[in-house]
Design an enzyme around this catalytic site. Structure first.
Site, PDB file in Angstrom:
ATOM      1  N   ARG A  68       0.818  -1.219   0.000  1.00 21.19           N
ATOM      2  CA  ARG A  68       0.000   0.000   0.000  1.00 21.19           C
ATOM      3  C   ARG A  68       0.853   1.270   0.000  1.00 21.19           C
ATOM      4  O   ARG A  68       0.483   2.281  -0.614  1.00 21.19           O
ATOM      5  CB  ARG A  68      -0.930  -0.012   1.218  1.00 21.19           C
ATOM      6  CG  ARG A  68      -1.944   1.126   1.203  1.00 21.19           C
ATOM      7  CD  ARG A  68      -3.007   0.887   2.248  1.00 21.19           C
ATOM      8  NE  ARG A  68      -4.051   1.902   2.202  1.00 21.19           N
ATOM      9  CZ  ARG A  68      -4.383   2.665   3.244  1.00 21.19           C
ATOM     10  NH1 ARG A  68      -3.767   2.522   4.411  1.00 21.19           N
ATOM     11  NH2 ARG A  68      -5.347   3.557   3.129  1.00 21.19           N
ATOM     12  N   HIS A  72       0.328   4.496  -2.471  1.00 20.81           N
ATOM     13  CA  HIS A  72       0.125   5.875  -2.023  1.00 20.81           C
ATOM     14  C   HIS A  72       1.271   6.780  -2.447  1.00 20.81           C
ATOM     15  O   HIS A  72       1.073   7.973  -2.682  1.00 20.81           O
ATOM     16  CB  HIS A  72      -0.095   5.927  -0.504  1.00 20.81           C
ATOM     17  CG  HIS A  72      -1.483   5.505  -0.111  1.00 20.81           C
ATOM     18  ND1 HIS A  72      -2.112   5.944   1.032  1.00 20.81           N
ATOM     19  CD2 HIS A  72      -2.382   4.695  -0.717  1.00 20.81           C
ATOM     20  CE1 HIS A  72      -3.327   5.411   1.103  1.00 20.81           C
ATOM     21  NE2 HIS A  72      -3.503   4.640   0.060  1.00 20.81           N
ATOM     22  N   ASN A 100      -4.125   8.654   4.848  1.00 28.57           N
ATOM     23  CA  ASN A 100      -2.927   8.068   5.472  1.00 28.57           C
ATOM     24  C   ASN A 100      -2.931   8.054   6.999  1.00 28.57           C
ATOM     25  O   ASN A 100      -2.390   7.132   7.623  1.00 28.57           O
ATOM     26  CB  ASN A 100      -1.686   8.853   5.017  1.00 28.57           C
ATOM     27  CG  ASN A 100      -1.413   8.688   3.527  1.00 28.57           C
ATOM     28  OD1 ASN A 100      -1.853   7.717   2.915  1.00 28.57           O
ATOM     29  ND2 ASN A 100      -0.682   9.628   2.954  1.00 28.57           N
ATOM     30  N   HIS A 200      -6.395  -5.833  -2.373  1.00 25.32           N
ATOM     31  CA  HIS A 200      -7.176  -6.021  -1.148  1.00 25.32           C
ATOM     32  C   HIS A 200      -7.444  -7.498  -0.858  1.00 25.32           C
ATOM     33  O   HIS A 200      -8.275  -7.824  -0.033  1.00 25.32           O
ATOM     34  CB  HIS A 200      -8.483  -5.219  -1.223  1.00 25.32           C
ATOM     35  CG  HIS A 200      -8.272  -3.730  -1.173  1.00 25.32           C
ATOM     36  ND1 HIS A 200      -9.292  -2.823  -1.310  1.00 25.32           N
ATOM     37  CD2 HIS A 200      -7.144  -2.991  -1.000  1.00 25.32           C
ATOM     38  CE1 HIS A 200      -8.802  -1.581  -1.233  1.00 25.32           C
ATOM     39  NE2 HIS A 200      -7.497  -1.662  -1.050  1.00 25.32           N
TER      40      HIS A 200
HETATM   41  C1  HEM Z   1      -9.309   1.397  -5.912  1.00 24.75           C
HETATM   42  C2  HEM Z   1      -9.121   2.352  -5.014  1.00 24.75           C
HETATM   43  C3  HEM Z   1      -8.693   2.061  -3.612  1.00 24.75           C
HETATM   44  C4  HEM Z   1      -9.321   2.467  -2.485  1.00 24.75           C
HETATM   45  C5  HEM Z   1     -10.578   3.315  -2.397  1.00 24.75           C
HETATM   46  C6  HEM Z   1      -8.579   1.928  -1.381  1.00 24.75           C
HETATM   47  C7  HEM Z   1      -8.887   2.138  -0.049  1.00 24.75           C
HETATM   48  C8  HEM Z   1      -8.306   1.481   1.005  1.00 24.75           C
HETATM   49  C9  HEM Z   1      -8.704   1.619   2.371  1.00 24.75           C
HETATM   50  C10 HEM Z   1      -9.804   2.541   2.881  1.00 24.75           C
HETATM   51  C11 HEM Z   1      -7.951   0.783   3.115  1.00 24.75           C
HETATM   52  C12 HEM Z   1      -8.013   0.581   4.618  1.00 24.75           C
HETATM   53  C13 HEM Z   1      -7.316   1.736   5.305  1.00 24.75           C
HETATM   54  C14 HEM Z   1      -7.617   1.789   6.783  1.00 24.75           C
HETATM   55  O1  HEM Z   1      -8.775   1.621   7.161  1.00 24.75           O
HETATM   56  O2  HEM Z   1      -6.681   2.038   7.551  1.00 24.75           O
HETATM   57  C15 HEM Z   1      -7.042   0.121   2.208  1.00 24.75           C
HETATM   58  C16 HEM Z   1      -6.113  -0.805   2.587  1.00 24.75           C
HETATM   59  C17 HEM Z   1      -5.219  -1.385   1.714  1.00 24.75           C
HETATM   60  N1  HEM Z   1      -5.042  -1.057   0.389  1.00 24.75           N
HETATM   61 FE1  HEM Z   1      -6.322   0.014  -0.747  1.00 24.75          FE
HETATM   62  N2  HEM Z   1      -7.531   1.208  -1.855  1.00 24.75           N
HETATM   63  C18 HEM Z   1      -7.545   1.266  -3.210  1.00 24.75           C
HETATM   64  C19 HEM Z   1      -6.618   0.722  -4.071  1.00 24.75           C
HETATM   65  C20 HEM Z   1      -5.489   0.048  -3.659  1.00 24.75           C
HETATM   66  C21 HEM Z   1      -4.378  -0.289  -4.501  1.00 24.75           C
HETATM   67  C22 HEM Z   1      -4.246   0.124  -5.964  1.00 24.75           C
HETATM   68  C23 HEM Z   1      -3.490  -0.977  -3.742  1.00 24.75           C
HETATM   69  C24 HEM Z   1      -2.154  -1.546  -4.116  1.00 24.75           C
HETATM   70  C25 HEM Z   1      -1.832  -1.916  -5.343  1.00 24.75           C
HETATM   71  C26 HEM Z   1      -4.068  -1.086  -2.423  1.00 24.75           C
HETATM   72  C27 HEM Z   1      -3.514  -1.771  -1.384  1.00 24.75           C
HETATM   73  C28 HEM Z   1      -4.051  -1.834  -0.115  1.00 24.75           C
HETATM   74  C29 HEM Z   1      -3.581  -2.737   0.908  1.00 24.75           C
HETATM   75  C30 HEM Z   1      -2.541  -3.817   0.712  1.00 24.75           C
HETATM   76  C31 HEM Z   1      -4.296  -2.438   2.074  1.00 24.75           C
HETATM   77  C32 HEM Z   1      -4.106  -3.056   3.462  1.00 24.75           C
HETATM   78  C33 HEM Z   1      -2.978  -2.319   4.153  1.00 24.75           C
HETATM   79  C34 HEM Z   1      -2.629  -2.810   5.544  1.00 24.75           C
HETATM   80  O3  HEM Z   1      -3.164  -3.802   6.021  1.00 24.75           O
HETATM   81  O4  HEM Z   1      -1.755  -2.156   6.160  1.00 24.75           O
HETATM   82  N3  HEM Z   1      -5.254  -0.424  -2.404  1.00 24.75           N
HETATM   83  N4  HEM Z   1      -7.277   0.569   0.936  1.00 24.75           N
END
Ligand code: HEM
Ligand SMILES: *[C@@H]1O[C@H](CO)[C@@H](O)[C@H](O)[C@H]1NC(C)=O
Ligand SMILES: *[C@@H]1O[C@H](CO)[C@@H](O)[C@H](O)[C@H]1NC(C)=O
Length: 327
Positions: A68, A72, A100, A200
Site C-alpha cells: 500500500r 500511495h 494516510n 485487497h
Molecule cells: C481502488 C481504489 C482504492 C481504495 C478506495 C482503497 C482504499 C483502502 C482503504 C480505505 C484501506 C483501509 C485503510 C484503513 O482503514 O486504515 C485500504 C487498505 C489497503 N489497500 Fe487500498 N484502496 C484502493 C486501491 C489500492 C491499490 C491500488 C493498492 C495496491 C496496489 C491497495 C492496497 C491496499 C492494501 C494492501 C491495504 C491493506 C494495508 C494494511 O493492512 O496495512 N489499495 N485501501
C-alpha cells in the site's frame, strides 16, 4: 506545392517535438530499467528481500502495508518516495493526510531496508525504488506473482499535505466513476484499476473505513455484515481503529478470493463492492475470480504501469540518505 511541403515538414517537426516533450515531461518511464543497479548495487534485491521476508515472518500484515505504501507514493506526485517524508519546518508531509493518518504503516521496515542498502552501496539506491522492490517482494512472499521491477527513480526533496489530501487517492466511499477517473488521471485503465484493487486480497481496514457499509448498505451479505458489526460499533468515535481483514476468506494469501467475495456480496469497503454491483466492471470481477492466471498477469502489468507514474529521473530529485528526510 513548395508551401504545402514546408507546411507538412513543419507539422512533422511539431509533432515529433511534442512527442519528445511528452516523453520527458509526462509520465515518462523511458529512463527506468530493470538493470538500473546491476553495476552500482547488485546486492539491492537480496538486501531488500531479506528484510521484507523477516518483517512478514514477524507480522504477516506487513506485506500488505508495504504494498500500500508504494500505491500511495505513486498516486501523489508520482513514485518519488514522497510518502516517506516526515514533517519538517519547511513543509508538512503526507503522513497525516486523510487517506494516510492512523492508517499507512511500514516506515520502520523501510528504514531498516534503507540502512542495510546504504551499508552495501552508499548513496546509490533511492527510497522510491526501495518501495517498488519491497512491494513486489511482499506480493511474492504472500503467494502472488513475481515480475522484474523497473528502477531508476529518484527521491523528491519536498512534498505537501495538500497534495495527498487533494483527492488523488480515492476514498473508500468512492463511486465507480470516481475510481475510474482517479486511476485514469495517473495513466491507469479501468482494467488496471480492477486488477490493482485485487491488492485487497491481503491486509486490513479500520472500522471507520467500512462502518457505513456494514450498517447501511443493502448490497451486502447479511451474516457477513453482522459478523463485521461485532467488532465495529455503529457510533462514530467508538472502535474506529478496530481492524477487519479486507479479504474475509484468505487474508494472508495473495489470491483471487477477493473477487469471489465481491460476487458473494462480501466486499468490505464500499469501493470494493462497487466493482461488482451491476456496473461495467462486473464481468472483469467474474473473470478474475475464476482465473488466478488472468488476475496475476493483469495485476503485474498494472503494477508496472503504476510504478511508471512520473518518476524523477536523471538529475532531478536526489538519492535520500534517510528515507524520512531530504538530504
Ligand atoms: C481502488 C481504489 C482504492 C481504495 C478506495 C482503497 C482504499 C483502502 C482503504 C480505505 C484501506 C483501509 C485503510 C484503513 O482503514 O486504515 C485500504 C487498505 C489497503 N489497500 Fe487500498 N484502496 C484502493 C486501491 C489500492 C491499490 C491500488 C493498492 C495496491 C496496489 C491497495 C492496497 C491496499 C492494501 C494492501 C491495504 C491493506 C494495508 C494494511 O493492512 O496495512 N489499495 N485501501
Ligand atoms: C491524525 O490522527 C491523530 C490521532 O488520532 C489526530 O490527533 C490528528 O488530529 C490527526 N491529524 C489530522 C491532520 O487529521
Ligand atoms: C445509517 O443511516 C442513517 C440514516 O441516514 C444515519 O442516521 C446513520 O448515521 C447511518 N449509520 C451509519 C453507521 O453510517
Amino acid at each position: 506545392m513548395a508551401s504545402s511541403t514546408r507546411f507538412s515538414f513543419c507539422s512533422v517537426v511539431v509533432i515529433v517535438t511534442l512527442g519528445i516533450l511528452a516523453g520527458f515531461t509526462g509520465r515518462s518511464s523511458a529512463q527506468l530499467s530493470t538493470n538500473f543497479y546491476s553495476g552500482s548495487c547488485p546486492k539491492v534485491f537480496s538486501t531488500v528481500k531479506s528484510v521484507v521476508q523477516s518483517a512478514i515472518s514477524k507480522e504477516n500484515r506487513m506485506g500488505a502495508s508495504l504494498l500500500r505504501l508504494h500505491f500511495h507514493d505513486c498516486f501523489v506526485n508520482g513514485c518519488d518516495g514522497s510518502v516517506l517524508l516526515d514533517d519538517t519546518s519547511s513543509f508538512t508531509g503526507e503522513k497525516t493526510a486523510g487517506p494516510n493518518n492512523n492508517s499507512i504503516r511500514g516506515f520502520e521496515v523501510i528504514d531498516k531496508i534503507k540502512t542495510r542498502v546504504e551499508k552495501a552501496c552508499p548513496g546509490v539506491v533511492s527510497c522510491a525504488d526501495i518501495l517498488t522492490i519491497a512491494a513486489r517482494d511482499s506480493v511474492v512472499i504472500l503467494g502472488g506473482p513475481s515480475w522484474n521491477v523497473k528502477l531508476g527513480r529518484r527521491d523528491a526533496k519536498t512534498t505537501s499535505l495538500a497534495a495527498a489530501n487533494s483527492g488523488v487517492i480515492p476514498p473508500p466511499t468512492s463511486t465507480l466513476s470516481n475510481l475510474i477517473t482517479r486511476f485514469q488521471a495517473v495513466g491507469l485503465s479501468t482494467r488496471d484499476m480492477v486488477a490493482l484493487s485485487g491488492a485487497h486480497t491481503i491486509g486490513k481496514a479500520r472500522c471507520t473505513s467500512f462502518r457505513t457499509r456494514i450498517y447501511n448498505e443493502t448490497n451486502i451479505d447479511a451474516s457477513f455484515a453482522k459478523t463485521r458489526q461485532n467488532s465495529c460499533p455503529s457510533t462514530t468515535g467508538s472502535g474506529d481503529n478496530n481492524l477487519a481483514p479486507l479479504d474475509t476468506q484468505t487474508p494472508n494469501s495473495f489470491d483471487p478470493k477477493y473477487f469471489q467475495n465481491l460476487i458473494n456480496k462480501k466486499g468490505l469497503l464500499h469501493s470494493d463492492q462497487i466493482l461488482f454491483n451491476g456496473g461495467s466492471t462486473d464481468s472483469l470481477v467474474k473473470t478474475y475470480s475464476a482465473s488466478a492466471n488472468t488476475f496475476n498477469s493483469d495485476f503485474v502489468k498494472a503494477m508496472i504501469k503504476m510504478g511508471d507514474n512520473k518518476p524523477l529521473t536523471g538529475s532531478r530529485g536526489e538519492i535520500r540518505k534517510n528515507c524520512r528526510k531530504p538530504n
